[in-house]
Design an enzyme around this catalytic site. Structure first.
Site, PDB file in Angstrom:
ATOM      1  N   ASP A  96      -7.998  -5.100  -0.284  1.00  0.00           N
ATOM      2  CA  ASP A  96      -8.474  -5.952  -1.389  1.00  0.00           C
ATOM      3  C   ASP A  96      -8.125  -7.420  -1.216  1.00  0.00           C
ATOM      4  O   ASP A  96      -8.573  -8.253  -2.018  1.00  0.00           O
ATOM      5  CB  ASP A  96      -7.875  -5.440  -2.700  1.00  0.00           C
ATOM      6  CG  ASP A  96      -8.440  -4.074  -3.058  1.00  0.00           C
ATOM      7  OD1 ASP A  96      -7.642  -3.155  -3.333  1.00  0.00           O
ATOM      8  OD2 ASP A  96      -9.672  -3.922  -3.018  1.00  0.00           O
TER       9      ASP A  96
ATOM     10  N   HIS B 139       0.851  -1.191   0.000  1.00  0.00           N
ATOM     11  CA  HIS B 139       0.000   0.000   0.000  1.00  0.00           C
ATOM     12  C   HIS B 139       0.883   1.236   0.000  1.00  0.00           C
ATOM     13  O   HIS B 139       1.941   1.260   0.602  1.00  0.00           O
ATOM     14  CB  HIS B 139      -0.892   0.021   1.260  1.00  0.00           C
ATOM     15  CG  HIS B 139      -2.057   0.945   1.130  1.00  0.00           C
ATOM     16  ND1 HIS B 139      -1.967   2.284   1.370  1.00  0.00           N
ATOM     17  CD2 HIS B 139      -3.338   0.706   0.750  1.00  0.00           C
ATOM     18  CE1 HIS B 139      -3.146   2.848   1.160  1.00  0.00           C
ATOM     19  NE2 HIS B 139      -4.002   1.919   0.790  1.00  0.00           N
TER      20      HIS B 139
HETATM   21  C1  SDX Z   1      -6.145   0.181  -2.998  1.00  0.00           C
HETATM   22  O1  SDX Z   1      -4.273   4.648  -1.954  1.00  0.00           O
HETATM   23  C2  SDX Z   1      -5.220   4.026  -1.394  1.00  0.00           C
HETATM   24  O2  SDX Z   1      -5.639   4.372  -0.323  1.00  0.00           O
HETATM   25  C3  SDX Z   1      -5.837   2.873  -2.173  1.00  0.00           C
HETATM   26  C4  SDX Z   1      -6.872   2.035  -1.446  1.00  0.00           C
HETATM   27  C5  SDX Z   1      -8.133   2.808  -1.183  1.00  0.00           C
HETATM   28  O3  SDX Z   1      -8.868   2.469  -0.239  1.00  0.00           O
HETATM   29  O4  SDX Z   1      -8.469   3.705  -1.995  1.00  0.00           O
HETATM   30  O5  SDX Z   1      -6.337   1.590  -0.209  1.00  0.00           O
HETATM   31  C6  SDX Z   1      -7.297   0.824  -2.274  1.00  0.00           C
HETATM   32  O6  SDX Z   1      -5.895   0.542  -4.122  1.00  0.00           O
HETATM   33  C7  SDX Z   1      -5.300  -0.830  -2.280  1.00  0.00           C
HETATM   34  C8  SDX Z   1      -4.078  -1.321  -3.133  1.00  0.00           C
HETATM   35  C9  SDX Z   1      -4.567  -2.414  -4.106  1.00  0.00           C
HETATM   36  N1  SDX Z   1      -3.520  -2.750  -5.060  1.00  0.00           N
HETATM   37  C10 SDX Z   1      -2.869  -3.957  -4.997  1.00  0.00           C
HETATM   38  O7  SDX Z   1      -3.054  -4.788  -4.112  1.00  0.00           O
HETATM   39  C11 SDX Z   1      -1.892  -4.199  -6.139  1.00  0.00           C
HETATM   40  C12 SDX Z   1      -0.585  -4.786  -5.585  1.00  0.00           C
HETATM   41  N2  SDX Z   1       0.093  -3.724  -4.811  1.00  0.00           N
HETATM   42  C13 SDX Z   1       1.099  -2.966  -5.499  1.00  0.00           C
HETATM   43  O8  SDX Z   1       0.965  -2.812  -6.856  1.00  0.00           O
HETATM   44  C14 SDX Z   1       1.588  -1.747  -4.703  1.00  0.00           C
HETATM   45  O9  SDX Z   1       1.837  -2.175  -3.418  1.00  0.00           O
HETATM   46  C15 SDX Z   1       0.714  -0.508  -4.664  1.00  0.00           C
HETATM   47  C16 SDX Z   1       0.323  -0.051  -6.021  1.00  0.00           C
HETATM   48  C17 SDX Z   1      -0.506  -0.754  -3.851  1.00  0.00           C
HETATM   49  C18 SDX Z   1       1.527   0.604  -3.983  1.00  0.00           C
HETATM   50  O10 SDX Z   1       2.596   0.879  -4.803  1.00  0.00           O
HETATM   51  P1  SDX Z   1       3.695   2.005  -4.427  1.00  0.00           P
HETATM   52  O11 SDX Z   1       3.359   2.689  -3.151  1.00  0.00           O
HETATM   53  O12 SDX Z   1       3.900   2.848  -5.636  1.00  0.00           O
HETATM   54  O13 SDX Z   1       4.959   1.150  -4.087  1.00  0.00           O
HETATM   55  P2  SDX Z   1       5.983   0.646  -5.169  1.00  0.00           P
HETATM   56  O14 SDX Z   1       5.251   0.100  -6.365  1.00  0.00           O
HETATM   57  O15 SDX Z   1       6.990   1.728  -5.371  1.00  0.00           O
HETATM   58  O16 SDX Z   1       6.643  -0.608  -4.405  1.00  0.00           O
HETATM   59  C19 SDX Z   1       7.704  -0.415  -3.458  1.00  0.00           C
HETATM   60  C20 SDX Z   1       8.492  -1.718  -3.486  1.00  0.00           C
HETATM   61  C21 SDX Z   1       8.948  -2.082  -4.906  1.00  0.00           C
HETATM   62  O17 SDX Z   1      10.109  -2.901  -4.785  1.00  0.00           O
HETATM   63  P3  SDX Z   1      11.576  -2.154  -4.940  1.00  0.00           P
HETATM   64  O18 SDX Z   1      11.533  -1.447  -6.281  1.00  0.00           O
HETATM   65  O19 SDX Z   1      11.683  -1.233  -3.740  1.00  0.00           O
HETATM   66  O20 SDX Z   1      12.537  -3.319  -4.904  1.00  0.00           O
HETATM   67  O21 SDX Z   1       7.652  -2.797  -3.054  1.00  0.00           O
HETATM   68  C22 SDX Z   1       7.480  -3.720  -4.142  1.00  0.00           C
HETATM   69  C23 SDX Z   1       7.838  -2.979  -5.403  1.00  0.00           C
HETATM   70  O22 SDX Z   1       8.273  -3.881  -6.415  1.00  0.00           O
HETATM   71  N3  SDX Z   1       6.062  -4.103  -4.117  1.00  0.00           N
HETATM   72  C24 SDX Z   1       5.626  -5.341  -4.347  1.00  0.00           C
HETATM   73  C25 SDX Z   1       4.225  -5.263  -4.178  1.00  0.00           C
HETATM   74  N4  SDX Z   1       3.877  -4.009  -3.854  1.00  0.00           N
HETATM   75  C26 SDX Z   1       5.012  -3.291  -3.827  1.00  0.00           C
HETATM   76  N5  SDX Z   1       6.267  -6.489  -4.667  1.00  0.00           N
HETATM   77  C27 SDX Z   1       5.469  -7.591  -4.840  1.00  0.00           C
HETATM   78  N6  SDX Z   1       4.119  -7.596  -4.689  1.00  0.00           N
HETATM   79  C28 SDX Z   1       3.461  -6.455  -4.360  1.00  0.00           C
HETATM   80  N7  SDX Z   1       2.130  -6.459  -4.216  1.00  0.00           N
END
Ligand code: SDX
Length: 429
Positions: free
Chosen positions: A364, A307
């Site tokens: 989710d 998140h």
């Molecule tokens: C919602 O914003 C809100 O409040 C949203 C929400 C709401 O109520 O409105 O809470 C609802 O959208 C919840 C999130 C649902 N999405 C997912 O579950 C999709 C999977 N999650 C990711 O795509 C990710 O965690 C996000 C999009 C939710 C957040 O992404 P960020 O904050 O931009 O973080 P990032 O992509 O920069 O990740 C940081 C690190 C990275 O690794 P490094 O580059 O540091 O090595 O964490 C890793 C990412 O690769 N990472 C994951 C991951 N999520 C982040 N690695 C594997 N699996 C994951 N799910």
């Protein structure tokens, strides 16, 4: 803590005021940055460090896993309030009295008819159309049938636009699902409560009596409350920025629905179930999928994990996980993907990659398991998220309009070609 911030730039020292929120969040107000530096701006892709507005609606602390709507904890609201009360709280700022809640419900119910011509738009969609695309289109189309909803210059006009969409959205949601399932459309029963009426619109069959299951009613009411607002997330920011051009409420909500559709945002609840199903089909080998999630060369992400703000357990996920156990137990459903989900959670909580990046289950991760137990089709899960988030979007849009905030128009740093003279087609090689 300091009440001023300083920036040294190009040999000059600039002072900026510091704003402190009611929960001690701190923001550096850079409204004068471009003028005092002769044109410099900040750059912050994804707005990870940038506040778009001040807001009094929802507070969340990502480090402590705290979420409050207008000061009330999500745990108390999920336990003690119903969805219509929470919608009123978010939109008008306080929990309603009995009289206020009754009037709110009556006013909403009085707008729970949708122009018959909207069915012609619905009919134009193929059955295979994704419900989020259908719902976004129908929501925008509602403007054509309710042109008065665009002008919200008076308190009465704003109120009317709000109760209109709260009355009509459940109809559009139920019609979207029933079209997909080949069921005749249903207008529900306005003598019922808001969520009871929603369930009736969605699930009632024309040839049999529909009896509301209290377990499902309670779980759905709780899910809608948990999804109701979440400060400046992607779709809410979309609703606010579209509304900042003074586009109507319905058009702004339609844009928010499109933003929520994405699998990185609200679309994740559908993607989680698809992921868990794939793991089940693949023999339930969670370790293989954990490795894929950590492999930078593999686009696979553990959907429902991580998140932007929560760097601790999403408080909503905790409540939904408990509700999933209760609903499946009460309905006597053994869903193997719930065990796979719990297994993934346990593995991730002790895996260095996830621990270091503070990746926990989000809202989710478990919600789709409950929607599936309710008999809701998987590509309707994000539509259910939409229905929950509707009052939050409305509250945020109303706050932005009442505060007369400026049109949203971010800057950029141009990195393209410098000036070059035009070359006639005949001279191009
Ligand atoms: C919602 O914003 C809100 O409040 C949203 C929400 C709401 O109520 O409105 O809470 C609802 O959208 C919840 C999130 C649902 N999405 C997912 O579950 C999709 C999977 N999650 C990711 O795509 C990710 O965690 C996000 C999009 C939710 C957040 O992404 P960020 O904050 O931009 O973080 P990032 O992509 O920069 O990740 C940081 C690190 C990275 O690794 P490094 O580059 O540091 O090595 O964490 C890793 C990412 O690769 N990472 C994951 C991951 N999520 C982040 N690695 C594997 N699996 C994951 N799910």
């Amino acid at each position: 803590m300091a009440d001023k911030a300083y920036l040294e730039f190009d040999g000059e020292r600039h002072e900026f005021p510091v704003i402190r929120g009611s929960e001690d969040e701190v923001g550096i107000n850079i409204k004068t940055l471009r003028s005092v530096t002769g044109g410099a701006i900040t750059l912050d892709p994804g707005f990870k460090n940038t506040g778009a507005c001040e807001s009094g609606i929802t507070f969340l602390d990502g480090e402590k896993g705290i979420l409050r709507y207008r000061g009330y904890s999500i745990e108390e609201l999920a336990e003690k309030a119903d969805f219509l009360e929470v919608a009123y709280l978010l939109i008008f700022g306080n929990l309603p009295t009995k009289e206020e809640l009754k009037k709110f419900g009556i006013d909403i119910a009085s707008h729970s008819m949708v122009d018959e011509d909207v069915k012609k738009i619905l009919d134009a969609f193929p059955k295979a159309a994704h419900p989020m695309g259908v719902l976004s289109s129908l929501t925008s189309a509602l403007t054509a049938f309710n042109p008065s909803s665009v002008d919200v210059s008076s308190e009465e006009a704003m109120y009317n636009a709000i109760v209109r969409i709260l009355g009509k959205m459940p109809v559009l949601v139920s019609w979207t699902m029933r079209k997909k399932m080949g069921l005749p459309l249903d207008y529900g029963d306005t003598s019922l409560g808001y969520v009871e009426n929603l369930m009736t619109k969605m699930f009632r069959k024309p040839n049999e009596e529909y009896v509301i299951n209290p377990v499902i009613l309670n779980a759905l009411d709780k899910l809608l409350i948990l999804h109701a607002d979440h400060e400046q997330n992607c779709s809410t920011s979309t609703v606010r920025i579209v509304g900042s051009s003074h586009a109507g409420l319905f058009a702004s909500l339609s844009a928010g629905i499109s933003a929520l559709w994405g699998p990185l945002h609200g679309g994740a609840n559908q993607a989680v179930i698809e992921m868990l199903e794939a793991i089940k089909e693949d023999g339930g080998d969670t370790k293989k999928y954990m490795a894929k999630a950590k492999d930078k060369n593999d686009p696979f992400r553990l959907m429902g994990f991580g998140h932007r703000v929560y760097k601790n357990f999403d408080p909503r996920a905790r409540i939904i996980k408990e509700a999933a156990d209760e609903v499946l137990h009460d309905l006597g459903i053994e869903d193997p993907i719930l065990d796979i989900a719990k297994g993934l959670e346990q593995e991730a909580l002790s895996d260095e990659y996830f621990v270091k990046r503070k990746l926990y289950p989000n809202v989710d991760f478990y919600s789709g398991i409950i929607y599936r137990a309710m008999g809701i089709p998987i590509d309707m899960f994000t539509v259910m998220f939409t229905l929950g988030r509707l009052p939050g979007w409305i509250a945020q849009w109303k706050e932005m309009r009442l505060r007369k905030e400026p049109i949203g128009r971010p800057r950029q740093i141009y990195t393209g070609e410098n000036f070059r003279p035009f070359v006639a087609l005949k001279d191009r090689t």
